[in-house]
Design an enzyme around this catalytic site. Structure first.
Site, PDB file in Angstrom:
ATOM      1  N   HIS A 259      27.917  -8.062 -30.855  1.00 22.19           N
ATOM      2  CA  HIS A 259      29.216  -8.604 -30.443  1.00 22.19           C
ATOM      3  C   HIS A 259      30.181  -8.493 -31.606  1.00 22.19           C
ATOM      4  O   HIS A 259      29.781  -8.673 -32.757  1.00 22.19           O
ATOM      5  CB  HIS A 259      29.081 -10.079 -30.018  1.00 22.19           C
ATOM      6  CG  HIS A 259      30.236 -10.538 -29.204  1.00 22.19           C
ATOM      7  ND1 HIS A 259      31.399 -10.989 -29.772  1.00 22.19           N
ATOM      8  CD2 HIS A 259      30.412 -10.552 -27.870  1.00 22.19           C
ATOM      9  CE1 HIS A 259      32.255 -11.290 -28.807  1.00 22.19           C
ATOM     10  NE2 HIS A 259      31.684 -11.040 -27.640  1.00 22.19           N
ATOM     11  N   ASP A 310      25.986 -10.389 -21.442  1.00 22.53           N
ATOM     12  CA  ASP A 310      25.612  -9.390 -20.432  1.00 22.53           C
ATOM     13  C   ASP A 310      24.100  -9.194 -20.331  1.00 22.53           C
ATOM     14  O   ASP A 310      23.609  -8.725 -19.302  1.00 22.53           O
ATOM     15  CB  ASP A 310      26.280  -8.042 -20.752  1.00 22.53           C
ATOM     16  CG  ASP A 310      27.776  -8.101 -20.503  1.00 22.53           C
ATOM     17  OD1 ASP A 310      28.185  -8.849 -19.609  1.00 22.53           O
ATOM     18  OD2 ASP A 310      28.524  -7.424 -21.226  1.00 22.53           O
TER      19      ASP A 310
END
Ligand code: ACO
Length: 387
Positions: A259, A310
């Site tokens: 991320h 996700d």
């Protein structure tokens, strides 16, 4: 003209504006409430209200909001005709992007950028996006569409329209939690895209169409679809370790990991993992959970990367019997609340977003007229036709 000195590729670490909607500092929170608290104690409908109207609703405000959203659960007929005529290979995300663009033509407030009109449009889009996803899905499978229900929540109505049967409460709750976690995330690529578009005083629908385009990419929302494909490629717990080590050796990106902001882990992934596991237990199939655990261990050990939201979302949706091409559109069903809040906020104290670029092209040079190159006068003379 000043000459900016600050350059950060991908705008990494740059404060590109101000927002009161959410922050990732000290853990993700929406308007001051931590996502963990919201996911535990609220429904998505309450969180959508919070994002759009700044405060959590009272019971009466929630009932009125749900009634307005339920009343907006209608799609114009031409959208159904379009869904029927789209090529068979059109992805659900592409169909959804086009659908929102078409919805703009049928919304009487499209060109009204006032605060009240933007709230009305945001609530209508919140209502319409799940219908567009479910109706396109059923039409693409040659099935009859299922009329929306006014008595169901955002998550429950979507599952009902998709499957044509009463949704199971545990599935509704798990989907609802994922929608809460997906609803908003500060200046992510798609929300920033929406803000850039409306900063030109364009409209809410145009901003959302552009945001859907940004979300679709596999480095952003598109990753939740790739997660399930990746697990299937890994083949199950037996071959997972070998598969992931080979993928890393080939320098492949493991979707659902890493991320830009969270380098020590994404708390949304930790929260949703619990729900993904529960759904897998309820389905009596822990195969993908076990595969995921092995991949998580190897990716952390080899690359120091943690899963993002996700990663469990793909597995959860699989356990809820949702097909992979629906995963990113489900993200849109939720994030449309956050995007709309960003558009409303940006327009509330707008300044055109127009950064500068560091130039890397040729040094200043002068044009050589074609005549000097043996082509006659460059102006007023037809160019020769080749071939
Ligand atoms: N798999 C393998 N390696 C990775 C991954 C990954 N998922 N993510 C980052 N890396 C590696 C990069 O290759 C790079 O290695 P290097 O220094 O040896 O070249 C290093 O980690 C840093 O990567 P960056 O791309 O600079 O990190 P950045 O902060 O820009 O990337 C991103 C963030 C785009 C999310 C990245 O982690 C990624 O591609 N992840 C996979 C896609 C994904 O899951 N996206 C969902 C994001 S969350 C969301 O939208 C809800």
């Amino acid at each position: 003209m000043s000459s900016p000195e600050i350059y950060s590729p991908g705008l990494e670490g740059v404060l590109a504006g101000e927002t009161a909607i959410s922050t990732v500092s000290d853990g993700l929170s929406y308007r001051g409430y931590s996502v963990g608290d919201l996911a535990e104690k609220c429904s998505f409908d309450e969180v959508a209200y919070l994002l759009l109207h700044n405060e959590l609703p009272t019971p009466r405000q929630l009932a009125e909001f749900q009634a307005r959203v339920a009343a907006g659960r209608r799609l114009p007929d031409p959208l159904h005709s379009l869904f029927k005529s789209l090529p068979r290979w059109t992805s659900s995300m592409d169909a959804l992007r086009t659908a929102v663009s078409i919805l703009a033509h049928f919304d009487q407030d499209t060109s009204d950028n006032s605060h009240d009109a933007n709230l009305r449009k945001a609530e209508r889009l919140l209502a319409q996006v799940p219908l567009a996803v479910a109706d396109h899905y059923r039409i693409s499978k040659g099935l009859q569409t299922v009329p929306a229900r006014k008595d169901l929540s955002h998550a429950a109505n979507f599952l009902y329209m998709l499957n044509g049967s009463e949704p199971n409460p545990a599935a509704v709750r798990a989907l609802d939690v994922s929608l809460i976690l997906y609803a908003e995330h500060e200046f992510n690529a798609s929300a920033f895209t929406a803000r850039v578009v409306c900063s030109t005083e364009s409209d809410l629908h145009s901003s959302i169409v552009a945001a859907i385009g940004a979300l679709k990419g596999r480095l952003h929302g598109g990753a939740n679809e790739e997660v399930m494909e990746l697990l299937q490629k890994a083949g199950g717990p037996e071959g997972a370790e070998k598969w992931v080590r080979e993928a890393l050796a080939r320098k492949e990106r493991i979707m659902g990991f890493g991320h830009r902001v969270y380098k020590a882990g994404d708390e949304r992934a930790r929260i949703l993992k619990v729900h993904a596991r529960k759904a897998a237990e309820a389905a009596g199939n822990l195969r993908w959970e076990e595969t995921a655990d092995i991949i998580e261990r190897v990716v952390l050990a080899e690359k120091g990367l943690h899963p993002n939201l996700d990663w469990p979302a793909g597995r959860l949706y699989h356990c809820l019997n949702l097909e992979i091409p629906l995963y990113t559109p489900i993200f849109v069903m939720s994030r449309v609340a956050g995007w709309s809040a960003h558009v409303i906020e940006q327009l509330g104290h707008n300044r055109l977003i127009r950064p500068r670029a560091r130039y890397t092209g040729p040094a200043r040079r002068s044009v050589k007229p074609l005549a000097e190159l043996g082509w006659g006068s460059r102006l007023g003379r037809r160019l020769p036709i080749f071939g």
